[in-house]
Scaffold this motif. Structure first.
Motif, mmCIF file in Angstrom:
data_model
loop_
_atom_site.group_PDB
_atom_site.id
_atom_site.type_symbol
_atom_site.label_atom_id
_atom_site.label_comp_id
_atom_site.label_asym_id
_atom_site.label_seq_id
_atom_site.Cartn_x
_atom_site.Cartn_y
_atom_site.Cartn_z
ATOM 1 N N PHE A 26 0.795 -1.224 0.000
ATOM 2 C CA PHE A 26 0.000 0.000 0.000
ATOM 3 C C PHE A 26 0.833 1.283 0.000
ATOM 4 O O PHE A 26 0.311 2.362 0.252
ATOM 5 N N CYS A 30 -0.280 4.519 2.647
ATOM 6 C CA CYS A 30 -0.707 3.930 3.916
ATOM 7 C C CYS A 30 0.485 3.682 4.823
ATOM 8 O O CYS A 30 1.405 2.938 4.472
ATOM 9 N N GLU A 31 0.472 4.303 5.975
ATOM 10 C CA GLU A 31 1.491 4.052 6.987
ATOM 11 C C GLU A 31 1.108 2.793 7.752
ATOM 12 O O GLU A 31 -0.039 2.616 8.150
ATOM 13 N N VAL A 32 2.070 1.904 7.951
ATOM 14 C CA VAL A 32 1.836 0.665 8.687
ATOM 15 C C VAL A 32 2.814 0.604 9.851
ATOM 16 O O VAL A 32 4.029 0.695 9.649
ATOM 17 N N ASN A 79 -11.355 1.616 10.123
ATOM 18 C CA ASN A 79 -11.797 2.781 9.345
ATOM 19 C C ASN A 79 -12.308 3.934 10.214
ATOM 20 O O ASN A 79 -13.313 4.557 9.901
ATOM 21 N N ALA A 90 -6.837 11.427 7.988
ATOM 22 C CA ALA A 90 -6.430 10.041 7.807
ATOM 23 C C ALA A 90 -7.585 9.113 8.136
ATOM 24 O O ALA A 90 -8.512 9.476 8.859
ATOM 25 N N LYS A 91 -7.531 7.931 7.556
ATOM 26 C CA LYS A 91 -8.447 6.851 7.913
ATOM 27 C C LYS A 91 -7.603 5.749 8.509
ATOM 28 O O LYS A 91 -6.643 5.291 7.893
ATOM 29 N N SER A 92 -7.960 5.308 9.720
ATOM 30 C CA SER A 92 -7.093 4.384 10.445
ATOM 31 C C SER A 92 -7.805 3.086 10.798
ATOM 32 O O SER A 92 -9.021 3.054 10.997
ATOM 33 N N MET A 110 -2.770 0.787 10.737
ATOM 34 C CA MET A 110 -2.642 1.310 9.387
ATOM 35 C C MET A 110 -3.315 2.662 9.309
ATOM 36 O O MET A 110 -4.462 2.819 9.749
ATOM 37 N N ASN A 111 -2.611 3.641 8.780
ATOM 38 C CA ASN A 111 -3.117 5.003 8.654
ATOM 39 C C ASN A 111 -3.014 5.455 7.200
ATOM 40 O O ASN A 111 -1.915 5.568 6.654
ATOM 41 N N VAL A 112 -4.167 5.678 6.585
ATOM 42 C CA VAL A 112 -4.204 6.070 5.177
ATOM 43 C C VAL A 112 -4.308 7.593 5.067
ATOM 44 O O VAL A 112 -5.186 8.205 5.687
ATOM 45 N N ASP A 113 -3.412 8.179 4.297
ATOM 46 C CA ASP A 113 -3.440 9.619 4.049
ATOM 47 C C ASP A 113 -4.539 9.912 3.034
ATOM 48 O O ASP A 113 -4.463 9.495 1.877
#
Length: 209
Positions: A26, A30-32, A79, A90-92, A110-113
């Protein structure tokens, strides 16, 4: 030094591999991160696609601390809205990992920008916008094609599947139903049916026989 059982070490090692794979899949949106809840003051064991500016050795988050205090806390929190330190939305998703005793020992987060996706959404909205008052008015789609596609979707939904996943016997029944409804009398009906089912026009005609 934090003391861990053999099982806990294995779980943490495997979780690090999962995080690396997710991070590679991802990237870069996406930060993991892997959190070691056995050492909350230095919780972050690994962080991939670093979007938050945190580092390995950073402390546990509030969610991590809640899991440490309450083994019954939700294992999957998906989410939920979040925000990076610089204000980006972000969505986490956070997944807690328990050991054989039912205690939380780690978490995969997981953090999605969302900033890029919001920009793309705005650009796409502008791109697909149309002036309803503009002339001339025309359609490149045969009249009635929407009705055919809608009926196919209804039939597929009734069978708990998708149009392209219909089996041969279901396709025959579908063509029979379309014919009885008069939808095969629509101009270029077979082309529409074939395209929506993902089959050749010849196959569509064979199912209609």
């Amino acid at each position: 030094m934090t003391t861990r059982t053999d099982t806990q070490r294995v779980l943490l090692d495997q979780l690090l591999q999962v995080a690396e794979g997710l991070g590679a899949t991802f990237a870069p949106f996406c930060e993991v991160a892997v959190h070691d809840l056995l050492d909350p003051k230095h919780a972050i064991l690994a962080i991939h696609n670093n979007l938050s500016g945190r580092e390995v050795g950073s402390p546990a988050t509030e969610l991590g601390l809640m899991r440490i205090l309450d083994p019954d806390y939700a294992q999957v929190v998906a989410n939920y809205p979040n925000r990076f330190a610089d204000g980006r939305q972000a969505k986490s998703t956070s997944i807690g990992i328990k050991d054989e005793d039912g205690q939380y020992i780690a978490a995969l987060c997981m953090n999605v920008d969302l900033s890029l996706f919001h920009s793309l959404q705005s650009a796409m909205g502008q791109f697909v916008a149309m002036d309803a008052n503009a002339v001339p008015r025309e359609s490149l789609d045969p009249a009635g094609a929407d009705a055919i596609r809608a009926r196919i979707d209804q039939i597929a939904a009734r069978l708990a599947t998708t149009p392209r996943a219909l089996k041969a016997e279901d396709r025959r029944a579908l063509l029979k139903e379309l014919k009885e409804a008069g939808l095969l009398d629509v101009r270029k009906s077979m082309e529409t049916v074939a395209a929506h089912l993902g089959i050749s026009r010849a196959s569509a005609y064979s199912y209609a026989k």
